[in-house]
Design an enzyme around this catalytic site. Structure first.
Site, short mmCIF file in Angstrom:
data_model
loop_
_atom_site.label_atom_id
_atom_site.label_comp_id
_atom_site.label_asym_id
_atom_site.label_seq_id
_atom_site.Cartn_x
_atom_site.Cartn_y
_atom_site.Cartn_z
N GLU A 121 -0.71 -3.87 1.63
CA GLU A 121 0.29 -2.88 2.01
C GLU A 121 -0.22 -1.52 1.54
O GLU A 121 -0.17 -1.21 0.36
CB GLU A 121 1.64 -3.18 1.35
CG GLU A 121 2.25 -4.52 1.74
CD GLU A 121 3.51 -4.82 0.95
OE1 GLU A 121 4.11 -3.86 0.40
OE2 GLU A 121 3.90 -5.99 0.87
N GLU A 123 -0.12 2.50 1.52
CA GLU A 123 0.72 3.68 1.75
C GLU A 123 -0.12 4.95 1.78
O GLU A 123 -1.21 5.00 1.21
CB GLU A 123 1.79 3.78 0.65
CG GLU A 123 2.76 2.60 0.64
CD GLU A 123 3.68 2.59 -0.57
OE1 GLU A 123 4.65 1.82 -0.55
OE2 GLU A 123 3.42 3.35 -1.53
N GLU A 185 4.19 4.14 5.56
CA GLU A 185 3.56 2.82 5.42
C GLU A 185 3.47 2.17 6.79
O GLU A 185 4.42 2.22 7.58
CB GLU A 185 4.35 1.93 4.47
CG GLU A 185 3.72 0.55 4.27
CD GLU A 185 4.48 -0.30 3.25
OE1 GLU A 185 4.67 -1.50 3.50
OE2 GLU A 185 4.91 0.26 2.21
N HIS A 234 -0.39 -2.68 -2.47
CA HIS A 234 0.03 -4.01 -2.92
C HIS A 234 -0.79 -5.07 -2.22
O HIS A 234 -1.06 -4.97 -1.01
CB HIS A 234 1.52 -4.24 -2.60
CG HIS A 234 2.44 -3.33 -3.35
ND1 HIS A 234 3.73 -3.07 -2.94
CD2 HIS A 234 2.27 -2.62 -4.49
CE1 HIS A 234 4.31 -2.24 -3.79
NE2 HIS A 234 3.44 -1.95 -4.73
N ARG A 305 10.82 -5.97 -8.79
CA ARG A 305 9.70 -5.10 -8.41
C ARG A 305 9.14 -4.29 -9.58
O ARG A 305 8.26 -3.45 -9.36
CB ARG A 305 10.14 -4.15 -7.29
CG ARG A 305 10.47 -4.87 -5.99
CD ARG A 305 10.97 -3.92 -4.91
NE ARG A 305 11.37 -4.65 -3.72
CZ ARG A 305 10.57 -4.95 -2.70
NH1 ARG A 305 9.32 -4.57 -2.73
NH2 ARG A 305 11.03 -5.63 -1.67
N ARG A 324 1.01 -5.77 -7.71
CA ARG A 324 1.60 -4.48 -7.38
C ARG A 324 0.88 -3.26 -7.98
O ARG A 324 1.26 -2.13 -7.70
CB ARG A 324 3.07 -4.47 -7.83
CG ARG A 324 3.91 -5.48 -7.08
CD ARG A 324 5.36 -5.45 -7.55
NE ARG A 324 6.00 -4.16 -7.39
CZ ARG A 324 6.45 -3.68 -6.23
NH1 ARG A 324 6.32 -4.38 -5.12
NH2 ARG A 324 7.04 -2.50 -6.19
#
Length: 432
Positions: A121, A123, A185, A234, A305, A324
């Site tokens: 993931e 960003e 994202e 991530h 998270r 993360r």
């Protein structure tokens, strides 16, 4: 395909040890030469490769990575690309090639019957540019998480990024505005680890190219603004054996197999050791602060998270482990290799993780952390580099060549940062 599509140029792409994408462009008439690994370049001109007295290196294209760029040159000619490994004049994989390092670790995994799948993931921020086309510090909009137009001014650029990626073979799952102003994202489908790493290279190139077409500057810097969320990368990981997700379990109350627990245990045990690889810049540690959905402590949770490792709610074949802390300034080939090696050490040595954390990690006091054996993730690059320097596992993972050069470069980076005078100091002390 090259003849049919009338492609004029082919970019032979590779990555240096700091994650920078490089390329040699050849005329399509030289394709046979390229596919026979006969295209040579000066390795001494690439940071972290070889010395000037041993500079001849060769590019070994991976035919499965052949892709036509959707954009055309000013003269309307088409260009394609091949992602390459770097070889020595003897035809052997070069020890300083990050993609070859990752392939070596994946072979170790394959030899014991496993295959890793990764869903990154990534960003990024979109900043405005000045009259000269240089980036400014003004974000493109003031929108927030999941906002839409007209507040979200990056919608058009994001849409074109998605369409371009789809033309290049990506399966786009979702795209949206992220939490910070100007932050975005785009999520693409998970794949085997090597393809996922190659996809990160392509993704970053496309994002920057399309942003420029929109008069914007795209950046993956982890923390461009002090009081806003930063950019992450991530890593969602699943381990398969004979086509079955070995992280799943029908018997366990959390739906996790023993191997999943061991993999988490390996990640947590070696997290401080791989920090300088997954979070390689001074700025990386400005993102890892309490209150911005970025991990500061080495722990794990399910929906939570705030810890370093999270297990998302999906179960069955979708069971996965999310790390993360990484950001996209990392060399993704080395980062994937380091993380996989740590997880597999957990399985190999049966490392049980500590208890699952359900509470907000930012609210735990020091005594509670100490009682539960929860360590802090490194707080700056210098601390991370010291951990890497003492890690035999990471030295084994990336190889001695990259290990030495990488440490030397990161120590120099920290020293330069420490000696530089920053605007904060001037604002704070000039009138004192």
């Amino acid at each position: 395909m090259i003849e049919k599509e009338k492609i004029k140029f082919i970019r032979l792409q590779f990555t240096d040890i700091f994650g920078q994408l490089k390329n040699v462009s050849i005329n399509s008439k030289q394709l046979d030469q390229a596919l026979n690994n006969q295209v040579m370049f000066d390795g001494s001109s690439i940071k972290g490769f070889v010395r000037v007295e041993e500079s001849d290196m060769y590019l070994a294209p991976d035919p499965s990575t052949f892709t036509i760029f959707p954009w055309r040159s000013a003269r309307g000619t088409k260009t394609a690309r091949l992602i390459c490994d770097v070889h020595t004049p003897e035809g052997e994989p070069f020890e300083g090639c990050p993609r070859s390092v990752m392939k070596k670790i994946l072979k170790e995994l394959k030899d014991i019957g496993y295959q890793l799948f990764v869903g990154p993931e990534v960003e990024f921020f979109l900043f405005e540019t000045d009259e000269n086309g240089n980036h400014s510090t003004r974000t493109h909009d003031k929108a927030g998480y999941f906002d839409l137009a007209p507040t979200d001014l990056g919608e058009d650029a994001r849409r074109d990024i998605c369409l371009t990626l789809e033309e290049m073979g990506f399966e786009i799952e979702a795209s949206h505005h992220e939490a910070a102003p100007g932050q975005h994202e785009v999520d693409f489908k998970y794949s085997d680890a090597l393809t996922a790493a190659d996809n990160v290279s392509t993704f970053k190139l496309v994002v920057k190219t399309v942003a420029k077409e929109h008069g914007l500057h795209a950046t993956f810097i982890p923390k461009p603004m002090t009081c806003e969320n930063g950019n992450c990368m991530h890593l969602n990981m699943s381990l398969f054996q004979n086509g079955v997700n070995v992280f799943r379990s029908e018997e366990d109350e959390k739906g996790l197999s023993q191997n999943a627990y061991y993999y988490i245990g390996g990640l947590l045990k070696h997290a401080r050791e791989f920090a300088a690889i997954t979070n390689p810049t001074v700025n990386s540690y400005k993102r890892l602060m309490p209150g911005f959905e970025a991990p500061t402590h080495i722990a794990w949770g399910e929906g939570n998270r705030s810890p370093l490792v999270r297990v998302p709610a999906a179960r069955g074949e979708a069971t996965r482990i999310e790390l993360r802390n990484p950001d996209a300034t990392a060399n993704h080939y080395l980062a994937f290799a380091a993380v996989l090696k740590a997880g597999m050490e957990g399985i190999r040595n049966k490392i049980d993780p500590p208890d699952c954390c359900c509470e907000n990690m930012y609210d735990l006091d020091g005594k509670t952390q100490k009682r539960r054996g929860i360590k802090k993730f490194p707080e700056n690059l210098n601390e991370a580099v010291q951990e890497l320097e003492n890690s035999l596992l990471m030295k084994e993972t990336v190889g001695e060549h990259i290990y030495k050069l990488y440490l030397k470069a990161k120590k120099r980076e920290w020293k330069e940062y420490s000696k530089a005078v920053h605007q904060w100091e001037l604002n704070r002390y000039m009138e004192m």
